[in-house]
Design a protein around this motif. Structure first.
Motif, mmCIF file in Angstrom:
data_model
loop_
_atom_site.group_PDB
_atom_site.id
_atom_site.type_symbol
_atom_site.label_atom_id
_atom_site.label_comp_id
_atom_site.label_asym_id
_atom_site.label_seq_id
_atom_site.Cartn_x
_atom_site.Cartn_y
_atom_site.Cartn_z
ATOM 1 N N GLN A 64 19.832 36.649 27.617
ATOM 2 C CA GLN A 64 19.164 37.608 28.491
ATOM 3 C C GLN A 64 18.188 38.456 27.696
ATOM 4 O O GLN A 64 17.069 38.720 28.138
ATOM 5 N N ALA A 65 18.615 38.875 26.502
ATOM 6 C CA ALA A 65 17.748 39.692 25.651
ATOM 7 C C ALA A 65 16.483 38.936 25.260
ATOM 8 O O ALA A 65 15.396 39.519 25.166
ATOM 9 N N SER A 66 16.635 37.614 25.042
ATOM 10 C CA SER A 66 15.487 36.794 24.647
ATOM 11 C C SER A 66 14.439 36.716 25.744
ATOM 12 O O SER A 66 13.268 36.415 25.485
ATOM 13 N N LYS A 67 14.852 37.005 26.966
ATOM 14 C CA LYS A 67 13.911 37.026 28.095
ATOM 15 C C LYS A 67 13.288 38.404 28.279
ATOM 16 O O LYS A 67 12.342 38.554 29.052
ATOM 17 N N ASN A 68 13.861 39.383 27.569
ATOM 18 C CA ASN A 68 13.409 40.768 27.728
ATOM 19 C C ASN A 68 12.804 41.337 26.444
ATOM 20 O O ASN A 68 13.255 42.362 25.930
ATOM 21 N N VAL A 82 12.970 40.587 23.340
ATOM 22 C CA VAL A 82 13.665 40.484 22.056
ATOM 23 C C VAL A 82 13.376 39.108 21.464
ATOM 24 O O VAL A 82 13.583 38.083 22.113
ATOM 25 N N ASP A 83 12.899 39.100 20.218
ATOM 26 C CA ASP A 83 12.549 37.825 19.581
ATOM 27 C C ASP A 83 13.712 37.234 18.776
ATOM 28 O O ASP A 83 13.845 36.015 18.690
ATOM 29 N N PHE A 84 14.539 38.097 18.192
ATOM 30 C CA PHE A 84 15.696 37.577 17.440
ATOM 31 C C PHE A 84 16.808 38.617 17.421
ATOM 32 O O PHE A 84 16.582 39.815 17.634
ATOM 33 N N ALA A 85 18.038 38.123 17.186
ATOM 34 C CA ALA A 85 19.212 38.997 17.217
ATOM 35 C C ALA A 85 20.263 38.494 16.239
ATOM 36 O O ALA A 85 20.214 37.342 15.785
ATOM 37 N N ASP A 142 25.052 45.585 23.399
ATOM 38 C CA ASP A 142 25.752 44.309 23.534
ATOM 39 C C ASP A 142 25.113 43.387 24.571
ATOM 40 O O ASP A 142 25.779 42.541 25.153
ATOM 41 N N MET A 143 23.816 43.536 24.787
ATOM 42 C CA MET A 143 23.123 42.673 25.732
ATOM 43 C C MET A 143 23.253 41.211 25.327
ATOM 44 O O MET A 143 23.169 40.860 24.156
ATOM 45 N N TYR A 190 13.269 42.891 16.982
ATOM 46 C CA TYR A 190 14.686 42.644 16.717
ATOM 47 C C TYR A 190 15.523 43.477 17.683
ATOM 48 O O TYR A 190 15.306 44.686 17.830
ATOM 49 N N GLY A 191 16.497 42.838 18.334
ATOM 50 C CA GLY A 191 17.378 43.552 19.250
ATOM 51 C C GLY A 191 18.765 43.707 18.657
ATOM 52 O O GLY A 191 19.404 42.709 18.318
ATOM 53 N N GLY A 192 19.229 44.937 18.503
ATOM 54 C CA GLY A 192 20.544 45.161 17.897
ATOM 55 C C GLY A 192 21.145 46.492 18.300
ATOM 56 O O GLY A 192 20.850 47.035 19.366
ATOM 57 N N TRP A 193 21.990 47.018 17.406
ATOM 58 C CA TRP A 193 22.711 48.269 17.673
ATOM 59 C C TRP A 193 22.011 49.488 17.099
ATOM 60 O O TRP A 193 22.410 50.620 17.336
#
Length: 316
Positions: free
Chosen positions: A163-167, A169-172, A158-159, A125-128
């Motif tokens: 872009q995050a999904s390519k790096n 990160v599976d969900f946001a 705040d990516m 998970y990509g977040g704050w």
């Protein structure tokens, strides 16, 4: 005498025609959550109320800090932020719910195979990195029979979602009225899990329009005038989404016109939705969310939520 009378008339006309300068600060970069403000400005609603409104983005401090300190008259915020602020004695007040129901949730590229909160297990998970995010994820997963301890939480700030999904990160956490529409326009298939599907307490107001208690007490007329114009702006956007989108793009030309138009069409039915009028807020929504924060150990005390919001300036 004639000269004196003429001078008096000139001075009186200048005074009567003078517009009061008002500053409204956004929470983020301009988007369709803010369209009503830009419509009110472009169509002269503010001017009709005798206001000269400057719409700005937060620079030195957050919107909440600027409004609470009086450096900005009005702002855009969220119920979450105001709840925490009130607990710290910050005199900020929500004047209107821009959108009636929470339109945020968790998005993922379809190939990730995330169709329900339980599927968050084993994913990134990509977040704050905030405690509220952790508690929210845990809430949804528990209700869906999942194990939050199996989620890898990454702090990505705040990516950009794509872009995050390519790096790795599976969900946001995203807003349906923006990221989901952007994905469709870009030809990306995504899965989306809305917060309010799994928890009534998480169906809170986001975003909202704010001011501070001092402004309401000392300059009530300006608050009435500002909110009267803003309400007209959002009502116009509800009835004329494409025209409203064009107004926003004209004011902020760097925005993607197609994205703004499609987002505006989506939000046209969300601004008021099942409320009797635009901007209405229910005490139960404020109380339920604070109770959720308390029960999840995110706050140690509670404050009077009746003081956190008012419908006075938008009700029929």
């Amino acid at each position: 005498m004639k000269r004196l009378l003429l001078l008096f008339m000139v001075v009186a006309s200048v005074v009567m025609g003078a517009e009061k300068k008002i500053t409204a600060v956004l929470d983020w970069t301009p988007n369709t959550n803010h369209t009503g403000l830009y419509v009110a400005d472009a169509l002269g609603y503010f001017k009709e109320e005798g206001l000269d409104v400057k719409i700005i983005q937060p620079a030195n401090g957050t919107a909440d800090q600027l409004v609470a300190s009086g450096r900005a008259d009005f702002g855009i915020s969220y119920q979450e932020s105001i709840t925490f602020a009130r607990l710290e004695g910050v005199p900020i007040v929500s004047l209107a719910a821009i959108i009636q129901h929470n339109t945020s949730g968790f998005a993922s590229v379809k190939s990730k195979g995330i169709e329900s909160p339980k599927d968050f297990e084993g994913k990134n998970y990509g977040g704050w990195g905030s405690p509220v995010e952790t508690a929210t994820l845990k809430e949804l997963m528990t209700r869906d029979g999942g194990d939050f301890s199996k989620v890898n939480v990454l702090t990505t700030g705040d990516m950009d979602f794509f872009q995050a999904s390519k790096n790795h990160v599976d969900f946001a956490w995203v807003f349906e009225g923006w990221t989901n529409i952007e994905a469709r326009l870009k030809g990306h298939e995504i899965n989306y899990i809305p917060l309010n599907k799994y928890s009534e307490a998480l169906d809170y107001y986001t975003p909202v329009i704010t001011t501070n208690e001092r402004k309401i007490t000392r300059d009530r007329e300006s608050v009435k005038k500002f909110m009267r114009a803003v309400r007209r702006g959002y009502e116009y956007a509800m009835k004329n989404p494409e025209a409203a989108a064009d107004i926003l793009v004209a004011a902020v030309p760097e925005l993607d016109k197609n994205l703004v138009r499609e987002s505006q069409k989506f939000l046209a039915g969300k601004y008021q939705e099942d409320a009797p009028y635009w901007g209405r807020q229910k005490e139960s929504v404020w109380v339920n969310y604070q109770e959720w924060l308390f029960n999840n150990g995110l706050i140690e005390k509670k404050s009077d939520m009746k003081k956190a919001f008012t419908n006075e300036f938008v009700e029929d």
